[in-house]
Write an enzyme that holds these catalytic residues in place. Structure first.
Site, mmCIF file in Angstrom:
data_model
loop_
_atom_site.group_PDB
_atom_site.id
_atom_site.type_symbol
_atom_site.label_atom_id
_atom_site.label_comp_id
_atom_site.label_asym_id
_atom_site.label_seq_id
_atom_site.Cartn_x
_atom_site.Cartn_y
_atom_site.Cartn_z
ATOM 1 N N GLU A 286 0.828 -1.199 0.000
ATOM 2 C CA GLU A 286 0.000 0.000 0.000
ATOM 3 C C GLU A 286 0.872 1.262 0.000
ATOM 4 O O GLU A 286 0.445 2.318 -0.446
ATOM 5 C CB GLU A 286 -0.921 -0.018 1.235
ATOM 6 C CG GLU A 286 -2.289 0.571 0.972
ATOM 7 C CD GLU A 286 -3.265 0.278 2.096
ATOM 8 O OE1 GLU A 286 -4.212 -0.499 1.843
ATOM 9 O OE2 GLU A 286 -3.109 0.806 3.199
ATOM 10 N N HIS A 307 7.218 -26.867 -1.051
ATOM 11 C CA HIS A 307 6.525 -27.968 -1.736
ATOM 12 C C HIS A 307 5.408 -27.458 -2.627
ATOM 13 O O HIS A 307 4.604 -28.241 -3.128
ATOM 14 C CB HIS A 307 5.981 -28.951 -0.695
ATOM 15 C CG HIS A 307 7.084 -29.596 0.091
ATOM 16 N ND1 HIS A 307 7.547 -30.866 -0.160
ATOM 17 C CD2 HIS A 307 7.853 -29.120 1.096
ATOM 18 C CE1 HIS A 307 8.546 -31.150 0.660
ATOM 19 N NE2 HIS A 307 8.750 -30.099 1.440
ATOM 20 N N LYS A 421 -14.186 0.644 -3.620
ATOM 21 C CA LYS A 421 -15.242 1.050 -2.678
ATOM 22 C C LYS A 421 -16.335 1.824 -3.405
ATOM 23 O O LYS A 421 -17.522 1.560 -3.212
ATOM 24 C CB LYS A 421 -14.655 1.936 -1.570
ATOM 25 C CG LYS A 421 -13.770 1.209 -0.598
ATOM 26 C CD LYS A 421 -13.372 2.125 0.538
ATOM 27 C CE LYS A 421 -12.246 1.519 1.352
ATOM 28 N NZ LYS A 421 -11.631 2.445 2.266
HETATM 29 O O1 PA5 Z 1 -3.467 1.455 5.903
HETATM 30 C C1 PA5 Z 1 -4.598 1.894 5.769
HETATM 31 O O2 PA5 Z 1 -4.840 3.097 5.913
HETATM 32 C C2 PA5 Z 1 -5.768 0.997 5.450
HETATM 33 O O3 PA5 Z 1 -5.393 -0.325 5.279
HETATM 34 C C3 PA5 Z 1 -6.785 1.046 6.564
HETATM 35 O O4 PA5 Z 1 -6.172 0.610 7.741
HETATM 36 C C4 PA5 Z 1 -8.003 0.165 6.255
HETATM 37 O O5 PA5 Z 1 -8.537 0.511 5.011
HETATM 38 C C5 PA5 Z 1 -9.056 0.334 7.329
HETATM 39 O O6 PA5 Z 1 -9.460 1.663 7.430
HETATM 40 P P1 PA5 Z 1 -10.226 2.190 8.698
HETATM 41 O O7 PA5 Z 1 -9.351 2.025 9.878
HETATM 42 O O8 PA5 Z 1 -10.507 3.627 8.401
HETATM 43 O O9 PA5 Z 1 -11.496 1.379 8.828
#
Ligand code: PA5
Length: 447
Positions: A286, A307, A421
């Site tokens: 990310e 494996h 989303k």
């Molecule tokens: O690293 C990030 O920002 C994302 O992976 C969030 O942690 C994830 O989308 C969850 O978001 P939230 O904590 O707003 O529900």
């Protein structure tokens, strides 16, 4: 005891000259992070987090963990992505994969709201039957679909089972300090809340209440974990490049990436590190996967995956390198027994400890993969203590920030996560006029 980068299996692929060449870029990346003058500078709270945190809140986390331990058999931690992976990685790293069956006098801890699977949620509800339950819902935005839906379901369960008043004592909310629907809702209901700081993004948040509360409920020493992270912070934010394994790791992966090694596989020889792999994939994936750039982070557990994925790694496309997590000490001793019949021909192993055999498998694999054209970076980790986990977390968080800047991206945003989303909300008919055009487009695409 710290983490040590062993470069024995990388030296033949990356020369000292290449390291010297990239050094100024990596050093500049660290300086930029420390000065807060780079991209995403509003999200650098994690840099000093191991020492710079709200001590009053920390004490409340410990008190809440104690209350949860006393009042429930099961803690359900609701969250997705950065709001659950770190906690689960820490718990399995220290306590092993079967922590819920071998839990001693602490509650079982299950994670929910990290998918939209009906079956996964229904199974988690079944696990709660006949047991006393507490819930920790974790969401920074408070609007993420997966945890929001799971929280509705568990809140309804708790209110039916205990009544609204007692349910209030069993629900703990970790979210933004002031903003968001979840914060508003928690305050209106009188739930105890903990803070995800504004300047710490989800995937960098394991050392905040996000990770600390569930980890503490499991009886893991969070003081030790923070001490490990603080020691790593002191080491890696001050040491010169030649003595700084964190900077070297960032340098190696960028050199390899530029040489066409575009997939990094994190390999561990302990199944209890599987969730570390999941947490690490989110952290790097990310953070770096944007602007049509970024290493693809993958993870394996050996010898299991030797494996399955072993063939691919040994002889497939030569666009990969491995980062191996080598845990030196085992928590247990398990010698191989002598068998007079020796039907399997394994008596040459009798008396040897499984951990010794596992480390031998690692050395054999390192040689084989390296000979097969796969560079290997080895990170030596002393043990599976809370201290080592904290140290490792900081190592990777800092390496990720440095590596992202060296790559030329903003390692602290995630604009691409929104695409699915919006599509999902459009298809589910969310009442939002701005989604109407998108809905029509998607419906045409799916015809
Ligand atoms: O690293 C990030 O920002 C994302 O992976 C969030 O942690 C994830 O989308 C969850 O978001 P939230 O904590 O707003 O529900």
């Amino acid at each position: 005891m710290s983490i040590r980068l062993n470069d024995k299996f990388i030296r033949r692929y990356v020369s000292a000259e290449e390291m010297e060449g990239i050094r100024p870029q990596v050093e500049l990346a660290l300086e930029t992070l420390q000065q807060g003058s780079g991209l995403g500078a509003d999200f650098l709270g994690w840099i000093r987090r191991p020492v710079d945190y709200d001590k009053e809140e920390y004490a409340r986390i410990q008190a809440a963990a104690e209350k949860i331990r006393k009042s429930c058999d099961v803690l359900i931690v609701i969250g997705i992505g950065g709001s659950y992976l770190g906690a689960r990685a820490a718990i399995e790293f220290v306590r092993g994969n079967y922590y819920n069956s071998l839990h001693g006098d602490v509650p079982e801890v299950y994670f929910a709201g990290n998918s939209i699977s009906a079956s996964a949620l229904a199974d988690t509800l079944r696990l709660c039957e006949g047991k006393d339950i507490c819930v920790n819902v974790v969401s920074k935005s408070g609007t993420t679909t997966e945890p929001a839906v799971a929280f509705r379901i568990f809140r309804e369960l708790l209110e039916k089972k205990y009544g609204e008043k007692e349910a209030r004592e069993r629900i703990f909310v970790t979210t933004d300090k002031k903003r968001g629907k979840l914060k508003e809702f928690a305050d209106s209901k009188g739930y105890e809340t903990f803070v995800i700081p504004d300047d710490i993004g989800g995937r960098y948040s394991v050392l905040t209440a996000v990770g600390l509360l569930p980890i503490a409920v499991c009886g893991i020493n969070t003081d030790d974990m923070l001490r490990g992270a603080a020691d790593a912070m002191r080491a890696y934010t001050t040491a010169k490049f030649e003595e700084n394994d964190c900077l070297k790791y960032a340098a190696y992966r960028n050199i390899l990436y530029r040489a066409g090694k575009v997939t990094e596989i994190l390999a561990a020889y302990e199944p209890s590190l599987q969730m570390v792999g999941e947490w690490w994939k989110q952290l790097f994936g990310e953070s770096e996967g944007k602007d049509a750039k970024g290493l693809f982070p993958a993870s394996v557990i050996f010898s299991t995956d030797l494996h399955s994925m072993g063939q691919m790694i040994q002889q497939g496309m030569r666009n990969i390198f491995e980062t191996v997590l080598d845990v030196h000490a085992s928590n247990d001793k398990v010698p191989v027994p002598m068998d007079l019949e020796d039907a399997d021909g394994m008596n040459f192993l009798s008396g040897k400890d499984l951990h010794e055999i596992n480390r031998c498998a690692m050395e054999a694999t390192l040689c084989a993969h390296s000979d097969g054209g796969v560079p290997n970076i080895v990170l030596e980790i002393p043990d599976r203590s809370a201290y080592s986990f904290g140290y490792l977390v900081y190592f990777f968080e800092l390496a990720c920030g440095v590596s992202g800047y060296t790559l030329g991206v903003n390692p602290f945003n995630q604009p691409g996560v929104e695409a699915y989303k919006s599509n999902m909300f459009a298809l589910l008919g969310k009442p939002d006029p701005s989604l109407d055009a998108l809905r029509t487009l998607l419906e045409q695409q799916m015809k």
